[in-house]
Design an enzyme around this catalytic site. Structure first.
Site, mmCIF file in Angstrom:
data_model
loop_
_atom_site.group_PDB
_atom_site.id
_atom_site.type_symbol
_atom_site.label_atom_id
_atom_site.label_comp_id
_atom_site.label_asym_id
_atom_site.label_seq_id
_atom_site.Cartn_x
_atom_site.Cartn_y
_atom_site.Cartn_z
ATOM 1 N N GLU A 79 -34.025 -42.270 1.807
ATOM 2 C CA GLU A 79 -33.175 -41.831 0.698
ATOM 3 C C GLU A 79 -33.945 -40.959 -0.301
ATOM 4 O O GLU A 79 -33.413 -39.945 -0.773
ATOM 5 C CB GLU A 79 -32.568 -43.048 0.006
ATOM 6 C CG GLU A 79 -31.702 -43.895 0.925
ATOM 7 C CD GLU A 79 -32.492 -44.890 1.777
ATOM 8 O OE1 GLU A 79 -31.887 -45.533 2.652
ATOM 9 O OE2 GLU A 79 -33.727 -45.009 1.568
ATOM 10 N N TYR A 95 -46.197 -48.296 5.001
ATOM 11 C CA TYR A 95 -46.166 -48.133 6.452
ATOM 12 C C TYR A 95 -47.220 -47.140 6.919
ATOM 13 O O TYR A 95 -47.723 -46.333 6.138
ATOM 14 C CB TYR A 95 -44.773 -47.799 6.966
ATOM 15 C CG TYR A 95 -44.264 -46.389 6.807
ATOM 16 C CD1 TYR A 95 -44.462 -45.434 7.802
ATOM 17 C CD2 TYR A 95 -43.498 -46.027 5.700
ATOM 18 C CE1 TYR A 95 -43.939 -44.162 7.697
ATOM 19 C CE2 TYR A 95 -42.962 -44.756 5.591
ATOM 20 C CZ TYR A 95 -43.196 -43.821 6.595
ATOM 21 O OH TYR A 95 -42.669 -42.576 6.482
ATOM 22 N N ARG A 100 -43.103 -54.127 5.169
ATOM 23 C CA ARG A 100 -42.135 -54.070 4.070
ATOM 24 C C ARG A 100 -41.421 -55.397 3.853
ATOM 25 O O ARG A 100 -40.622 -55.516 2.917
ATOM 26 C CB ARG A 100 -41.112 -52.973 4.356
ATOM 27 C CG ARG A 100 -40.183 -53.304 5.517
ATOM 28 C CD ARG A 100 -39.478 -52.116 6.123
ATOM 29 N NE ARG A 100 -38.824 -51.226 5.197
ATOM 30 C CZ ARG A 100 -38.256 -50.071 5.587
ATOM 31 N NH1 ARG A 100 -38.281 -49.719 6.861
ATOM 32 N NH2 ARG A 100 -37.667 -49.299 4.699
ATOM 33 N N ASN A 133 -28.606 -43.679 10.366
ATOM 34 C CA ASN A 133 -30.042 -43.996 10.357
ATOM 35 C C ASN A 133 -30.360 -45.344 10.999
ATOM 36 O O ASN A 133 -30.994 -46.213 10.392
ATOM 37 C CB ASN A 133 -30.550 -43.991 8.912
ATOM 38 C CG ASN A 133 -31.580 -42.897 8.661
ATOM 39 O OD1 ASN A 133 -32.172 -42.367 9.589
ATOM 40 N ND2 ASN A 133 -31.775 -42.565 7.407
ATOM 41 N N ALA A 149 -36.843 -35.132 9.497
ATOM 42 C CA ALA A 149 -35.958 -33.980 9.720
ATOM 43 C C ALA A 149 -34.498 -34.334 9.446
ATOM 44 O O ALA A 149 -33.740 -33.516 8.897
ATOM 45 C CB ALA A 149 -36.125 -33.466 11.150
ATOM 46 N N GLY A 150 -34.088 -35.536 9.823
ATOM 47 C CA GLY A 150 -32.706 -35.943 9.571
ATOM 48 C C GLY A 150 -32.402 -36.045 8.090
ATOM 49 O O GLY A 150 -31.295 -35.689 7.638
ATOM 50 N N ASP A 151 -33.368 -36.537 7.320
ATOM 51 C CA ASP A 151 -33.182 -36.631 5.867
ATOM 52 C C ASP A 151 -33.070 -35.236 5.255
ATOM 53 O O ASP A 151 -32.238 -34.986 4.376
ATOM 54 C CB ASP A 151 -34.351 -37.376 5.227
ATOM 55 C CG ASP A 151 -34.549 -38.757 5.818
ATOM 56 O OD1 ASP A 151 -33.554 -39.396 6.202
ATOM 57 O OD2 ASP A 151 -35.719 -39.199 5.903
#
Length: 322
Positions: free
Chosen positions: A36, A90, A105, A168, A257-259
């Site tokens: 996000e 991460y 996480r 996602n 890339a998707g974000d």
């Protein structure tokens, strides 16, 4: 007031400075990453006001995240600090075929986000609120937050901010396995105003591979964008199907890339552009992410994006960003 508010977890990313695997590295570099906040950074880089809402620990990792997001033009004034829980971390592990990620996480400050966050003024005042399926998977309270933001709108949907949802799917995060993920993500996607989904993840989750069938499955979502990696992206909006091929791009690493694509498309929404231009902006932003190992790439200048938006379809298909 932000044009876009993104809600979700951001972590510190530790990664090798080259393509050798993690086990062979003497040193690591530190950056930040989160689905996000990646969208928020990319949208700010394209010239719009973006904010990020989440929870962080009271630790140096949190201060690094806040400083970097602020430097990239993202408003972090609504982020909460949790003195009892850590900021997530991460690691990236390069390999010959793809980069693996190792997450630490569990029990992070962000996993304590819950439905009460939906009452924050920043979310009511934004033009677009963007969330993703990652947040739905990291804890039960985060899942309830997304249900409140999406399913809880009821009759008020259409009168508040546009709610954008990126499916996602991250299989390792879903404690209930694929069946739980498929059920939850389908319900959230159907309740959104704009849905982003990969053709491959739709096939994995719901056994649906054709873009038109995916859009039908996600009905009544008003706008569905089906991404198909190097082939292109198809939007279904107001009963109209629009396809724009991806740009030929040398891929250094696909993470992020998707974000970036979502940020590019949402930039087009904020600018009241047509569907073809929205998809092209998505591809241009995604190409910038593909050409770097960074989760948060530098966005192309608007003089460059405007030049690409002006191309005819044949010229677009023949071009590759530098």
């Amino acid at each position: 007031m932000a044009d876009l508010v993104c809600v979700g977890e951001t972590m510190v990313v530790l990664s090798p400075p080259d393509a050798r695997p993690l086990a062979e590295q003497p040193v690591l570099t530190m950056a930040i990453g989160g689905a996000e906040s990646n969208v928020a950074c990319a949208l700010a880089g394209l010239g719009h006001r973006a904010a990020w809402l989440s929870r962080l620990g009271d630790d140096p990792f949190a201060r690094r995240i806040l400083a970097e997001l602020t430097a990239r033009g993202v408003d972090v004034s609504a982020v909460e600090t949790d003195p009892d829980r850590p900021t997530g971390v991460y690691f990236k592990d390069p390999g010959p075929d793809h980069t693996r990620t190792h997450y630490y996480r569990a029990g992070s400050a962000a996993t304590r986000m819950g439905p009460e966050l939906a009452r924050r003024p920043a979310l009511r005042e934004a033009r677009i609120v963007h969330v993703s399926g990652v947040a739905a998977a990291i804890s039960d309270s985060c899942a309830r937050l997304l249900e409140t933001l999406l399913l809880g709108r009821g009759d008020s949907a259409g009168r508040g901010p546009v709610v954008s949802f990126d499916v996602n799917h991250r299989p390792a995060l879903w404690r209930g396995g694929k069946a739980d993920a498929a059920r939850s993500l389908l319900a959230l996607a159907r309740a959104a105003d704009i849905v982003f989904v990969g053709r491959d993840e739709a096939e994995e989750l719901w056994g649906t591979a054709r873009p038109a069938d995916i859009a039908a499955l996600l009905d009544p979502a008003p706008v569905v964008i089906v991404k198909d990696a190097e082939h292109g992206a198809t939007s279904f909006a107001d009963g109209v199907r629009t396809f724009v091929p991806s740009l030929p791009t040398k891929v250094v690493e696909p993470v992020g890339a998707g974000d970036a694509f979502a940020a590019g498309y949402l930039t087009g929404v904020l600018e009241n552009r047509n569907e073809r231009s929205r998809l092209r902006l998505g591809h241009l932003a995604a190409a910038a992410a593909l050409r770097t190992r960074d989760d948060v790439p530098v966005m192309p200048p608007r003089t460059e994006t405007d030049r690409y938006l002006a191309l005819d379809n044949d010229a677009w298909a023949a071009m590759a960003p530098q």
